[in-house]
Design a protein around this motif. Structure first.
Motif, short mmCIF file in Angstrom:
data_model
loop_
_atom_site.label_atom_id
_atom_site.label_comp_id
_atom_site.label_asym_id
_atom_site.label_seq_id
_atom_site.Cartn_x
_atom_site.Cartn_y
_atom_site.Cartn_z
N LEU A 228 -1.29 -14.46 -36.17
CA LEU A 228 -0.13 -14.01 -35.08
C LEU A 228 1.42 -14.13 -35.44
N GLY A 229 1.81 -15.25 -36.29
CA GLY A 229 2.72 -15.26 -36.86
C GLY A 229 3.35 -14.13 -38.08
N GLU A 230 2.93 -14.14 -38.90
CA GLU A 230 2.78 -11.94 -39.04
C GLU A 230 2.73 -11.35 -38.66
N ALA A 231 1.65 -11.15 -38.03
CA ALA A 231 2.18 -9.49 -37.04
C ALA A 231 3.15 -9.88 -36.37
N ALA A 232 3.67 -10.17 -36.05
CA ALA A 232 5.04 -10.40 -34.93
C ALA A 232 6.05 -10.39 -36.52
#
Length: 350
Positions: A228-232
């Motif tokens: 999730l952090g990487e996608a954001a």
């Protein structure tokens, strides 16, 4: 998800005069919100920044006003308390200042800056420096920026903040080296580096700080949370490359995903813009898919994780809308660009 397949664009002149931006705002359906403390934190951070008459003179001061950093902070941390929002706004202001400095530095300059800044954070009580950039780190209103952060941040949050800020400096040093040697990296290498040069990762740690979260390290290290952090990060970073491309190409700066794609795939400018836009849309879709797969760690941890993930979503939608309100990328024409998605290219500076 695999990268989108290149679709050849129609024939264009060798020197295009404009580009059409992808419609990322419509693709992002997250609710846009803004903190009620926006005006207050904007005013207070400006007082701190300009309390020293030597800070950001002339056009640099004008550019800071046009940046509208307080708006970005308020959109990306809309539910934070005043104290936390003020600390975060000071940091984002400082991060933009570092980003501007690093654009003009060679790799030795970034090494020196990293030493000053990281020593100020690792040793806030004992490190002394006469360097301007180090003093800016220590002297944020009126105590050290980091001293204010550790008043409420958990040890895990503090560690994640410092480690990811360290990664930021390592990556901008490599970026400076690439710029000095005229290297345009391949797409895979660029993406890996850009995830750290963006400065997003310490901002994710500040989501924990802003909302007084105490999420166990093993939860923050879970693959779904990391994804999730990487996608954001990818959405914020790659969309920023699209929005900043015009200003950067006018300066001959090639550390941007668009010239990387053009160089690697041998495509024209608009095709590269469309490709990066498709990757941005895929990053939003990745975020939505990962969010639907969150495991459970018990009611209290789940509550805090939901707040953290909402914070990442706020960054996605907030950064998209702020990019057209700020004067950093489109001058005073941002709202018109947002409506038409048409950007007139600036001439190259000599």
């Amino acid at each position: 998800m695999s990268p989108p397949v290149f679709q050849p664009s129609s024939a264009r002149p060798n020197a295009p005069k404009k580009i059409i931006l992808p419609d990322l705002v419509s693709h992002c359906t997250f609710k846009l919100r803004c903190s009620r403390y926006k005006k207050l934190v904007t005013t207070e951070t400006k007082k701190w920044l300009f309390k020293d008459p030597g800070n950001l003179l002339g056009k640099k001061r004008e550019a800071y006003h046009g940046l509208k950093c307080g708006l970005l902070t308020s959109m990306c941390y809309p539910d934070a308390g005043y104290f936390q929002l003020r600390v975060v706004n000071d940091f984002l202001t400082y991060l933009f200042h570092l980003d501007n400095l690093s654009d003009d530095m060679d790799n030795r300059g970034t090494h020196s800056t990293a030493d000053e800044v990281l020593n100020s954070l690792y040793h806030p009580k004992t490190w002394n420096t006469s360097a301007r950039v180090g003093k800016l780190t220590r002297d944020i209103r009126p105590e050290s920026f980091y001293k204010r952060t550790i008043l409420t941040a958990t040890p895990g949050t503090q560690q994640r903040f410092i480690e990811t800020f360290d990664f930021f400096f390592q990556s901008v040093t490599q970026q400076a080296l690439d710029r000095a040697t005229g290297v345009i990296p391949d797409l895979e290498s660029y993406i890996a580096l850009r995830r750290d040069t963006s400065g997003c990762k310490p901002c994710w740690a500040l989501i924990e700080f802003a909302y007084n979260l105490d999420i166990p390290d093993e939860v923050m290290d879970h693959p779904t949370i990391r994804n999730l952090g990487e996608a954001a990060n990818d959405l914020v970073t790659w969309s920023n490359d699209i929005f900043s491309y015009n200003v950067e190409q006018s300066k001959g700066d090639t550390h941007n995903m668009i010239p990387v794609v053009m160089n690697q795939e041998g495509v024209d400018l608009q095709t590269a813009v469309d490709f990066v836009g498709s990757m941005c849309k895929q990053s939003i879709d990745r975020f939505v898919a990962e969010r639907s797969q969150l495991p459970s760690w018990g009611s209290e941890i789940d509550r805090q994780v939901a707040i953290y993930v909402d914070g990442l979503a706020d960054w996605i939608v907030g950064s998209l809308h702020w990019s057209f309100e700020s004067e950093r990328y489109f001058g005073k024409n941002g709202r018109n660009v947002k409506a038409t998605r048409t950007v007139e290219l600036l001439p190259r500076r000599s």
